[in-house]
Write an enzyme that holds these catalytic residues in place. Structure first.
Site, PDB file in Angstrom:
ATOM      1  N   ASP A   1       9.395   2.849  -1.256  1.00 61.89           N
ATOM      2  CA  ASP A   1       8.431   3.547  -0.410  1.00 61.89           C
ATOM      3  C   ASP A   1       8.752   3.207   1.050  1.00 61.89           C
ATOM      4  O   ASP A   1       8.388   2.149   1.547  1.00 61.89           O
ATOM      5  CB  ASP A   1       7.000   3.123  -0.767  1.00 61.89           C
ATOM      6  CG  ASP A   1       5.983   3.815   0.129  1.00 61.89           C
ATOM      7  OD1 ASP A   1       4.768   3.577  -0.067  1.00 61.89           O
ATOM      8  OD2 ASP A   1       6.386   4.576   1.024  1.00 61.89           O
TER       9      ASP A   1
ATOM     10  N   LYS B   1       5.471   9.489   8.237  1.00 64.17           N
ATOM     11  CA  LYS B   1       5.314   8.955   9.596  1.00 64.17           C
ATOM     12  C   LYS B   1       6.387   9.454  10.585  1.00 64.17           C
ATOM     13  O   LYS B   1       6.287  10.569  11.093  1.00 64.17           O
ATOM     14  CB  LYS B   1       5.261   7.423   9.534  1.00 64.17           C
ATOM     15  CG  LYS B   1       4.025   6.910   8.742  1.00 64.17           C
ATOM     16  CD  LYS B   1       3.959   5.408   8.702  1.00 64.17           C
ATOM     17  CE  LYS B   1       2.920   4.920   7.730  1.00 64.17           C
ATOM     18  NZ  LYS B   1       1.554   4.881   8.265  1.00 64.17           N
TER      19      LYS B   1
ATOM     20  N   TYR C   1       0.863  -1.183   0.000  1.00 60.07           N
ATOM     21  CA  TYR C   1       0.000   0.000   0.000  1.00 60.07           C
ATOM     22  C   TYR C   1       0.890   1.220   0.000  1.00 60.07           C
ATOM     23  O   TYR C   1       1.872   1.285   0.752  1.00 60.07           O
ATOM     24  CB  TYR C   1      -0.901  -0.011   1.234  1.00 60.07           C
ATOM     25  CG  TYR C   1      -1.750   1.234   1.418  1.00 60.07           C
ATOM     26  CD1 TYR C   1      -1.498   2.130   2.469  1.00 60.07           C
ATOM     27  CD2 TYR C   1      -2.798   1.522   0.555  1.00 60.07           C
ATOM     28  CE1 TYR C   1      -2.281   3.263   2.645  1.00 60.07           C
ATOM     29  CE2 TYR C   1      -3.589   2.654   0.729  1.00 60.07           C
ATOM     30  CZ  TYR C   1      -3.315   3.522   1.766  1.00 60.07           C
ATOM     31  OH  TYR C   1      -4.101   4.647   1.940  1.00 60.07           O
TER      32      TYR C   1
HETATM   33  P1  KE4 Z   1      -0.490   8.491   4.348  1.00 60.18           P
HETATM   34  O1  KE4 Z   1      -1.072   9.159   3.104  1.00 60.18           O
HETATM   35  O2  KE4 Z   1      -1.510   7.688   5.104  1.00 60.18           O
HETATM   36  O3  KE4 Z   1       0.281   9.483   5.225  1.00 60.18           O
HETATM   37  O4  KE4 Z   1       0.636   7.463   3.857  1.00 60.18           O
HETATM   38  C1  KE4 Z   1       0.279   6.475   2.927  1.00 60.18           C
HETATM   39  C2  KE4 Z   1       1.289   5.343   2.993  1.00 60.18           C
HETATM   40  C3  KE4 Z   1       2.268   5.271   2.011  1.00 60.18           C
HETATM   41  N1  KE4 Z   1       3.192   4.282   2.013  1.00 60.18           N
HETATM   42  C4  KE4 Z   1       3.203   3.346   3.001  1.00 60.18           C
HETATM   43  C5  KE4 Z   1       4.235   2.261   2.960  1.00 60.18           C
HETATM   44  C6  KE4 Z   1       2.230   3.381   4.034  1.00 60.18           C
HETATM   45  O5  KE4 Z   1       2.255   2.438   4.999  1.00 60.18           O
HETATM   46  C7  KE4 Z   1       1.260   4.400   4.044  1.00 60.18           C
HETATM   47  C8  KE4 Z   1       0.181   4.488   5.103  1.00 60.18           C
HETATM   48  N2  KE4 Z   1       0.097   3.391   6.009  1.00 60.18           N
HETATM   49  C9  KE4 Z   1      -1.192   3.131   6.635  1.00 60.18           C
HETATM   50  C10 KE4 Z   1      -0.990   1.953   7.601  1.00 60.18           C
HETATM   51  N3  KE4 Z   1      -1.204   0.723   6.988  1.00 60.18           N
HETATM   52  C11 KE4 Z   1      -1.747   4.337   7.307  1.00 60.18           C
HETATM   53  C12 KE4 Z   1      -2.939   4.066   8.211  1.00 60.18           C
HETATM   54  C13 KE4 Z   1      -4.238   4.523   7.597  1.00 60.18           C
HETATM   55  O6  KE4 Z   1      -4.433   4.358   6.371  1.00 60.18           O
HETATM   56  O7  KE4 Z   1      -5.058   5.040   8.371  1.00 60.18           O
END
Ligand code: KE4
Length: 426
Positions: free
Chosen positions: A238, A266, A143
């Site tokens: 990523d 993060k 993801y």
């Molecule tokens: P954000 O747009 O949520 O800040 O980041 C997206 C993203 C991009 N790349 C990786 C490897 C990620 O894990 C994420 C976001 N991770 C999720 C947890 N599985 C965020 C939690 C959520 O979607 O509420």
């Protein structure tokens, strides 16, 4: 008697879709009512009913230094007292860019944004702008945020909802995204042999954390690096989740892979909205206003958010920090495996850096298909048995867990005591 959590959840659903501002928080993967959090400190958080939890979510990764670390809170308060936002350059952004480029050697230049989604969306646009090609490659179960081009068999939230691709993404867009199996180097070679000349970039989680924790098998990342080099495609790691969690320099430092672009998020915001895309100067100079690839953001490099990120990274970049949090995480997973064995439950667990995975499967999965063999109903029962005992795991069988520097032997012991009972009830 209705709990405050239940009251708030009912109220929230009247004006917020499913009562949450990000799908996985709604607990649809595990059922039940999500605790509404009120405050946090160190390794703990408290909900609206005043119940305390040992927190293994850490806001999905950012809270590596622990919740409300005094140095971070102080930096945020001082920054906020000066200004909440300028929409103009600040010295703090220069300091952040210099620090990121020092800690992650493949970064020659970096652009700050406000979310991981913005970072990966920009990385794809840069890869396409740099190569003049349209096709991008991702891996099933990974993801990368919710940009259209990446919501094609995404992992994490979409996977949890059994919705391998999202409504609202035009077929024409999805057609430019090819999806391979994670850890399948042979599949990557076959695709490049067939369509290498069309491929603008490959984006991959160097350690997958959005289909639960899945480690790269030896040779997988190396194959992607070699294929991208040979065919002139951009390799994007990523590291939004793995950055500073798998190692100080990211998974790329641990596995010795030099990508063309890296996305971060993060931890670099310490809980506030900071993310970044960076990498080879030749590619980064294609981004506006230097080059033709447009990208922008009102709150990019926000001074209060950057203050939180800088204070966090300074704590993380201290001698022994990574070793200590890695040792705590390892003791957690070893203890959980021992408790499951004692209860005769088919279970496995693994960790890398301060990330961990727990699986109701005999051995840790090495692919998306093996993740799908995990007993998710048993995980959901285990999740609630642990939650009832004050241990907050990620509310999905398809998410990784996170340990902070504030977790210690006492938190691990309390967690294992809860697991001893929980394993006997699932
Ligand atoms: P954000 O747009 O949520 O800040 O980041 C997206 C993203 C991009 N790349 C990786 C490897 C990620 O894990 C994420 C976001 N991770 C999720 C947890 N599985 C965020 C939690 C959520 O979607 O509420």
């Amino acid at each position: 008697m209705t709990s405050r959590n239940e009251e708030l959840f009912q109220r929230a659903q009247r004006h917020i879709p499913a009562g949450v501002n990000s799908p996985v928080r709604a607990f649809r993967a595990v059922g039940g009512t999500p605790p509404f959090c009120e405050r946090a400190s160190g390794a703990h958080l408290w909900d609206a009913d005043g119940k305390r939890y040992i927190d293994y979510l850490g806001s999905w990764g950012p809270m590596l230094a622990g919740h409300t670390h005094p140095a971070v809170v102080e930096a945020v308060q001082a920054a906020a007292a000066r200004a909440l936002s300028f929409g103009a350059p600040t010295e703090a952004e220069v300091e952040m860019a210099e620090l990121l480029c020092r800690l992650v050697p493949s970064l020659e230049m970096v652009r700050l944004v406000s979310s991981g989604t913005e970072a990966t969306m920009t990385a794809l646009r840069l890869a396409r702008g740099h190569t003049g090609r349209s096709v991008v490659v991702k891996f099933e179960g990974c993801y990368h945020g919710h940009a259209d081009a990446l919501l094609v068999k995404a992992g994490s939230g979409a996977l949890t909802f059994g919705n391998p691709s999202s409504a609202g993404v035009p077929a024409e867009t999805a057609a430019h995204t090819l999806v391979l199996d994670y850890n399948d180097a042979a599949g990557a070679r076959a695709l490049f042999a067939q369509r290498g000349a069309e491929i603008a970039g490959v984006i991959v989680e160097p350690v997958a954390g959005n289909m639960n924790l899945v480690l790269p098998v030896p040779g997988f990342l190396e194959a992607l690096r070699e294929l991208c080099t040979r065919h002139g495609a951009v390799l994007i790691l990523d590291e939004v989740m793995t950055g500073f969690r798998v190692a100080l320099g990211g998974a790329q430092a641990r596995f010795g892979i030099r990508p063309d672009l890296t996305t971060l998020g993060k931890v670099i915001g310490g809980g506030l909205p900071v993310a970044a895309v960076g990498g080879r100067r030749e590619i980064m100079q294609k981004i506006a206003p230097l080059g033709p690839v447009y990208q922008a953001g009102t709150l990019s490099g926000n001074p209060v958010a950057v203050a939180a990120g800088l204070a966090t990274l300074k704590l993380v970049d201290t001698p022994g920090f990574q070793e200590r949090v890695e040792a705590t995480t390892r003791s957690l997973v070893e203890g959980l495996a021992a408790e499951a064995k004692g209860a005769g439950v088919t279970f496995s667990a693994q960790s890398i850096g301060s990330m961990f995975g727990v699986y109701f499967r005999a051995t840790p999965p090495k692919s998306f298909a093996e993740v799908m063999q995990c007993d998710r109903e048993r995980f959901s029962r285990f999740f609630h048995e642990m939650l009832a005992r004050g241990v907050y795991l990620a509310p999905s069988a398809y998410e990784a867990g996170f340990v902070s520097a504030a977790h210690g032997a006492r938190e691990v012991e309390e967690t294992l005591a809860a697991a001893r009972e929980a394993f006997r009830r699932v």
